[in-house]
Design an enzyme around this catalytic site. Structure first.
Site, PDB file in Angstrom:
ATOM      1  N   ARG A 130     -79.500  68.231 -23.674  1.00  0.00           N
ATOM      2  CA  ARG A 130     -80.883  68.309 -24.192  1.00  0.00           C
ATOM      3  C   ARG A 130     -81.741  67.194 -23.602  1.00  0.00           C
ATOM      4  NH1 ARG A 130     -81.738  68.666 -30.604  1.00  0.00           N
ATOM      5  NH2 ARG A 130     -81.225  66.451 -30.517  1.00  0.00           N
TER       6      ARG A 130
ATOM      7  N   GLU B 277     -90.366  72.998 -39.747  1.00  0.00           N
ATOM      8  CA  GLU B 277     -89.190  72.145 -39.921  1.00  0.00           C
ATOM      9  C   GLU B 277     -89.631  70.904 -40.678  1.00  0.00           C
ATOM     10  OE1 GLU B 277     -87.724  70.581 -36.169  1.00  0.00           O
ATOM     11  OE2 GLU B 277     -89.761  70.306 -35.406  1.00  0.00           O
TER      12      GLU B 277
ATOM     13  N   LYS C  73     -87.767  66.459 -27.198  1.00  0.00           N
ATOM     14  CA  LYS C  73     -87.547  65.352 -28.132  1.00  0.00           C
ATOM     15  C   LYS C  73     -88.183  64.110 -27.510  1.00  0.00           C
ATOM     16  CE  LYS C  73     -83.818  63.850 -31.164  1.00  0.00           C
ATOM     17  NZ  LYS C  73     -84.599  63.776 -32.391  1.00  0.00           N
TER      18      LYS C  73
END
Ligand code: PXG
Length: 291
Positions: free
Chosen positions: A53, A185, A152
């Site tokens: 990721r 979320e 992220k």
């Protein structure tokens, strides 16, 4: 107590010597990416998934990580060993590096890479038994067409503003909606609901992080025979759900027993959530790169 050892740009140094330039674009512009990783019983949990990721994020923001994936894994193993940790948390950060006071990353010659291995403070243990209350933040999750939440990145300001709203409401986590008011979320966790024994979670395309714990729990739930549906839902579906839980590297699996003062289900950690938490804990014992 001896000082924590930090990895910084190829070296392992005591925390007091781990210094990053004030001209680092990670600091000046939030220009960088990070990972939060757990270690359980001398194993780095989902190590490959986290490294993949991180490298995917680097590709998207056109950042050259000056290490291979294998070197990154070796560094993670080394940082755990050097800090004598068996269980804990690893924060891995890659920034654009030191540049000048202009936005252009061309002045940043090399990415800055640092890594901290530490203990982790989870939500209080009692909340894993009893569940936790959350509130909906007025702060929306950023739209996927602006800065995709799949990235992220070091831009977490909207999540931090939502966390401040949680703090003001006297709870530990806040739900974030999409720009259109769909459930997205929480500030550092993915969300699931259960209705009539079916498990629902928002799809990635609404604009959420493609959580590694989320994916693990989806897989474990399916193995246990549950139907898991990735589908958009609203606060109405959340308020009227039988159960709700959050997943995340830091949070693991934790029940939500009230949202905006609406009691979810029976107001206790439900059976499905309890089973998934148990399955997740078992999985942490077997998965991971040993060190
Ligand atoms: N959504 C967001 C916005 C996150 O930042 C998750 C979901 C869960 O993803 P993983 O891959 O961890 O299952 C995250 C992860 C913290 C903290 O200190 C938060 C995260 C990671 C590490 C620490 O609250 N967020």
């Amino acid at each position: 107590m001896s000082e924590q050892i930090i990895y910084l740009d190829g070296e392992y140094v005591p925390e007091s010597a781990a210094k990053v330039s004030v001209f680092d674009h990670g600091l000046l512009y939030g220009d960088g990416i990070f990972e939060g990783i757990r270690m359980y019983d001398n194993k780095i949990f989902k190590c490959k998934e986290h490294i993949d990721r991180l490298f995917a994020g680097a590709k998207v923001i056109m950042l050259d990580i000056p290490m291979t994936k294998t070197e990154m894994e070796e560094m993670l193993v080394t940082i755990c060993r050097k800090n004598n940790l068996s269980n804990g948390y690893i924060r891995l950060v890659v920034t654009r590096g030191k540049g000048d006071l202009g936005l252009s990353p061309t002045k940043c010659k090399t990415a800055t890479v640092f890594c901290i291995a530490a203990d982790i403070t989870l939500y209080p243990q009692q909340m894993y038994e009893d569940g936790m209350p959350i509130v909906t933040a007025s702060q929306r999750r950023n739209k996927a067409t602006i800065i995709d939440p799949q990235l992220k990145s070091l831009n977490y300001l909207n999540n931090i503003l939502a966390k401040i709203e949680a703090n003001h409401a006297g709870v530990l986590e806040a739900l974030m909606l999409t720009h259109d008011g769909i459930v997205a979320e929480c500030t550092g966790d993915n969300i699931f609901i259960i209705k009539d024994s079916v498990i629902y979670t928002p799809p990635i395309h609404v604009g959420i992080l493609d959580g590694i714990t989320r994916n693990t729990v989806i897989k474990l739930a399916r193995e246990l025979g549950y139907t898991v549906v990735e589908k958009e839902f609203t606060q109405y579906n959340l308020y009227t759900a039988d159960e709700c839980f959050l997943t995340g590297t830091a949070a693991e699996v934790i029940a939500v027993t009230s949202v905006d003062k609406r009691v979810i289900g029976n107001g206790i950690c439900g059976d499905v959530t309890r089973k998934l938490l148990q399955a997740f804990k078992e999985h942490t014992k077997v998965d991971g790169v040993p060190f």
